[in-house]
Design a protein around this motif. Structure first.
Motif, PDB file in Angstrom:
ATOM      1  N   LEU A   1       0.882  -1.161   0.000  1.00 33.81           N
ATOM      2  CA  LEU A   1       0.000   0.000   0.000  1.00 33.81           C
ATOM      3  C   LEU A   1       0.924   1.216   0.000  1.00 33.81           C
ATOM      4  CD1 LEU A   1      -2.946   1.050   0.276  1.00 33.81           C
ATOM      5  CD2 LEU A   1      -2.690   0.791   2.753  1.00 33.81           C
ATOM      6  N   PHE A   2       0.746   2.118  -0.966  1.00 32.48           N
ATOM      7  CA  PHE A   2       1.722   3.202  -1.129  1.00 32.48           C
ATOM      8  C   PHE A   2       1.030   4.517  -1.454  1.00 32.48           C
ATOM      9  CE2 PHE A   2       1.051   1.154  -5.196  1.00 32.48           C
ATOM     10  CZ  PHE A   2       0.972   2.197  -6.117  1.00 32.48           C
ATOM     11  N   ALA A   3       1.746   5.601  -1.181  1.00 36.28           N
ATOM     12  CA  ALA A   3       1.207   6.934  -1.451  1.00 36.28           C
ATOM     13  C   ALA A   3       2.342   7.892  -1.737  1.00 36.28           C
ATOM     14  CB  ALA A   3       0.387   7.431  -0.264  1.00 36.28           C
ATOM     15  N   GLY A   4       2.051   8.900  -2.542  1.00 39.79           N
ATOM     16  CA  GLY A   4       3.048   9.911  -2.850  1.00 39.79           C
ATOM     17  C   GLY A   4       2.403  11.200  -3.319  1.00 39.79           C
ATOM     18  N   GLU A   5       3.148  12.264  -3.236  1.00 37.58           N
ATOM     19  CA  GLU A   5       2.704  13.558  -3.762  1.00 37.58           C
ATOM     20  C   GLU A   5       3.155  13.655  -5.216  1.00 37.58           C
ATOM     21  OE1 GLU A   5       0.845  15.739  -2.386  1.00 37.58           O
ATOM     22  OE2 GLU A   5       0.887  15.247  -0.246  1.00 37.58           O
ATOM     23  N   ARG A   6       2.185  13.828  -6.107  1.00 32.78           N
ATOM     24  CA  ARG A   6       2.476  13.925  -7.530  1.00 32.78           C
ATOM     25  C   ARG A   6       1.579  14.970  -8.177  1.00 32.78           C
ATOM     26  NH1 ARG A   6       6.108  11.454  -5.934  1.00 32.78           N
ATOM     27  NH2 ARG A   6       7.159   9.602  -6.797  1.00 32.78           N
ATOM     28  N   GLY A   7       2.187  15.924  -8.868  1.00 31.42           N
ATOM     29  CA  GLY A   7       1.414  16.927  -9.571  1.00 31.42           C
ATOM     30  C   GLY A   7       0.500  17.742  -8.682  1.00 31.42           C
TER      31      GLY A   7
ATOM     32  N   LEU B   1       3.952   3.386 -11.221  1.00 32.05           N
ATOM     33  CA  LEU B   1       2.562   3.851 -11.144  1.00 32.05           C
ATOM     34  C   LEU B   1       2.479   5.291 -10.647  1.00 32.05           C
ATOM     35  CD1 LEU B   1       0.774   0.645  -9.785  1.00 32.05           C
ATOM     36  CD2 LEU B   1       0.503   1.685 -12.049  1.00 32.05           C
ATOM     37  N   LEU B   2       3.331   5.662  -9.703  1.00 31.46           N
ATOM     38  CA  LEU B   2       3.350   7.047  -9.246  1.00 31.46           C
ATOM     39  C   LEU B   2       3.773   7.982 -10.379  1.00 31.46           C
ATOM     40  CD1 LEU B   2       4.878   6.707  -5.651  1.00 31.46           C
ATOM     41  CD2 LEU B   2       2.529   7.340  -6.232  1.00 31.46           C
ATOM     42  N   ASP B   3       4.765   7.563 -11.149  1.00 35.11           N
ATOM     43  CA  ASP B   3       5.196   8.366 -12.294  1.00 35.11           C
ATOM     44  C   ASP B   3       4.086   8.460 -13.340  1.00 35.11           C
ATOM     45  OD1 ASP B   3       7.660   8.754 -11.121  1.00 35.11           O
ATOM     46  OD2 ASP B   3       8.673   7.189 -12.292  1.00 35.11           O
ATOM     47  N   TYR B   4       3.410   7.351 -13.560  1.00 33.68           N
ATOM     48  CA  TYR B   4       2.300   7.328 -14.520  1.00 33.68           C
ATOM     49  C   TYR B   4       1.190   8.285 -14.099  1.00 33.68           C
ATOM     50  CZ  TYR B   4      -1.837   5.536 -16.938  1.00 33.68           C
ATOM     51  OH  TYR B   4      -2.995   5.422 -17.667  1.00 33.68           O
ATOM     52  N   ALA B   5       0.845   8.253 -12.820  1.00 28.26           N
ATOM     53  CA  ALA B   5      -0.191   9.157 -12.328  1.00 28.26           C
ATOM     54  C   ALA B   5       0.223  10.607 -12.525  1.00 28.26           C
ATOM     55  CB  ALA B   5      -0.479   8.893 -10.847  1.00 28.26           C
ATOM     56  N   GLU B   6       1.494  10.904 -12.282  1.00 26.35           N
ATOM     57  CA  GLU B   6       1.982  12.274 -12.461  1.00 26.35           C
ATOM     58  C   GLU B   6       1.852  12.713 -13.923  1.00 26.35           C
ATOM     59  OE1 GLU B   6       5.681  14.967 -10.867  1.00 26.35           O
ATOM     60  OE2 GLU B   6       6.073  12.878 -11.355  1.00 26.35           O
ATOM     61  N   GLU B   7       2.144  11.803 -14.840  1.00 28.85           N
ATOM     62  CA  GLU B   7       2.010  12.107 -16.272  1.00 28.85           C
ATOM     63  C   GLU B   7       0.548  12.396 -16.623  1.00 28.85           C
ATOM     64  OE1 GLU B   7       3.618   8.699 -18.144  1.00 28.85           O
ATOM     65  OE2 GLU B   7       5.699   9.131 -17.572  1.00 28.85           O
ATOM     66  N   GLN B   8      -0.345  11.573 -16.097  1.00 28.08           N
ATOM     67  CA  GLN B   8      -1.769  11.753 -16.401  1.00 28.08           C
ATOM     68  C   GLN B   8      -2.320  13.055 -15.800  1.00 28.08           C
ATOM     69  OE1 GLN B   8      -3.172   9.590 -18.650  1.00 28.08           O
ATOM     70  NE2 GLN B   8      -1.023   8.942 -18.623  1.00 28.08           N
ATOM     71  N   ILE B   9      -1.827  13.385 -14.608  1.00 28.04           N
ATOM     72  CA  ILE B   9      -2.248  14.631 -13.977  1.00 28.04           C
ATOM     73  C   ILE B   9      -1.777  15.820 -14.812  1.00 28.04           C
ATOM     74  CG2 ILE B   9      -1.889  16.122 -11.967  1.00 28.04           C
ATOM     75  CD1 ILE B   9      -1.751  13.486 -10.296  1.00 28.04           C
ATOM     76  N   ALA B  10      -0.548  15.740 -15.335  1.00 25.15           N
ATOM     77  CA  ALA B  10      -0.006  16.818 -16.158  1.00 25.15           C
ATOM     78  C   ALA B  10      -0.796  16.984 -17.455  1.00 25.15           C
ATOM     79  CB  ALA B  10       1.468  16.554 -16.461  1.00 25.15           C
ATOM     80  N   LEU B  11      -1.308  15.871 -17.982  1.00 22.27           N
ATOM     81  CA  LEU B  11      -2.099  15.931 -19.208  1.00 22.27           C
ATOM     82  C   LEU B  11      -3.472  16.542 -18.982  1.00 22.27           C
ATOM     83  CD1 LEU B  11      -1.265  12.429 -20.764  1.00 22.27           C
ATOM     84  CD2 LEU B  11      -0.537  14.670 -21.630  1.00 22.27           C
ATOM     85  N   GLY B  12      -3.866  16.589 -17.696  1.00 25.47           N
ATOM     86  CA  GLY B  12      -5.167  17.200 -17.360  1.00 25.47           C
ATOM     87  C   GLY B  12      -6.322  16.283 -17.650  1.00 25.47           C
TER      88      GLY B  12
END
Length: 275
Positions: A235-241, A264-275
């Motif tokens: 179970l993991f969590a991070g601050e992204r975007g 997965l954290l990097d992927y989420a950050e990419e998706q957040i950046a894409l809006g």
């Protein structure tokens, strides 16, 4: 190729665009879920499947204790606390009979080395007794809307004849609630916690079993787990975007869970950046 077909290719069961699904990291775990603090689901794989979650159970143990206890409360470790962990071959915080430790320190012993001895001591005190404590865990799960979660003990060890279970979705929802506590966030985000020797307890140095904390920036925690039935869990969590991203991998391989979580954290950050 349609987005539905792409979702099947990568094992993603939640809705996603074709571009998102194509870019999603491969997930080898039996079940997975990834969401951010806006409610955007970035990945799901059999996320509502009921599975054993091993020591991820201790997240609920910590959550209940934080609602019941004062951090300065002192608990005396008993022989039963120690033998519960050693006789079951569980991970321990290396506690000894007669030691007196604060709840604050025992939470570190619970979450960093995943001490079943610490779990037993906390449950014994704040049930009072393990049976009453597990009942509190299950009542809390229901109050949080975790309809597919059932606890049978405070540590996640296999319980013959009455196994507990949860889902990826429920585990992420619980983590989101737990991380709202500054104390919980501080504990699970710590790489090491040291307890200096005193007249009432030994010196302890507990290292966090969550290797993700040393592999990526902005990681908040949360908890590792393993039993033969559950496999390796994270179970993991991070601050992204600018958002809090929380995810879980159930039934994975040992080292792969950390590399997958980082991806997965990097992927989420990419998706957040894409809006």
């Amino acid at each position: 190729m349609s987005s539905a077909v792409l979702a099947l290719v990568v094992g993603v069961s939640s809705p996603a665009t074709a571009a998102q699904a194509a870019d999603a990291p491969a997930v080898g775990a039996k079940s997975a879920y990834l969401i951010d603090s806006t409610g955007t689901v970035h990945l799901g794989k059999r996320e509502t499947r009921r599975l054993p979650v091993a020591s991820l159970v201790k997240v609920m143990t910590a959550y209940v204790v934080l609602r019941e206890a004062s951090l300065s409360d002192t608990i005396t470790i008993t022989a039963a606390d120690v033998s519960h962990a050693t006789s079951n071959g569980a991970t321990t915080a290396a506690l000894k009979k007669g030691e007196r430790l604060t709840v604050r320190d025992l939470l570190y012993g619970l979450m960093l080395p995943s001490g079943a001895d610490a779990a037993n001591a906390l449950a014994r005190r704040y049930g009072p007794g393990k049976t009453a404590f597990v009942a509190k865990m299950n009542r809390t799960a229901r109050s949080l809307g975790l309809a597919d979660t059932r606890y049978t003990n405070p540590d996640g060890l296999p319980t013959p004849g009455s196994g507990g279970y949860s889902t990826a979705v429920d585990q992420v929802r619980l983590a989101q609630r737990a991380l709202a506590s500054d104390t919980f966030k501080t504990v699970v985000g710590s790489k090491v916690h040291k307890v200096a020797k005193s007249s009432v307890h030994r010196a302890h140095t507990w290292t966090n079993s969550n290797k993700l904390l040393t592999r990526a920036d902005g990681v908040l925690g949360v908890k590792t787990g393993y039993t033969r039935a559950a496999g390796y869990c994270l179970l993991f969590a991070g601050e992204r975007g600018g958002r809090e991203v929380v995810g879980v991998l159930l039934g994975d391989q040992n080292e792969r869970r950390f590399s997958t979580a980082e991806q997965l954290l990097d992927y989420a950050e990419e998706q957040i950046a894409l809006g």
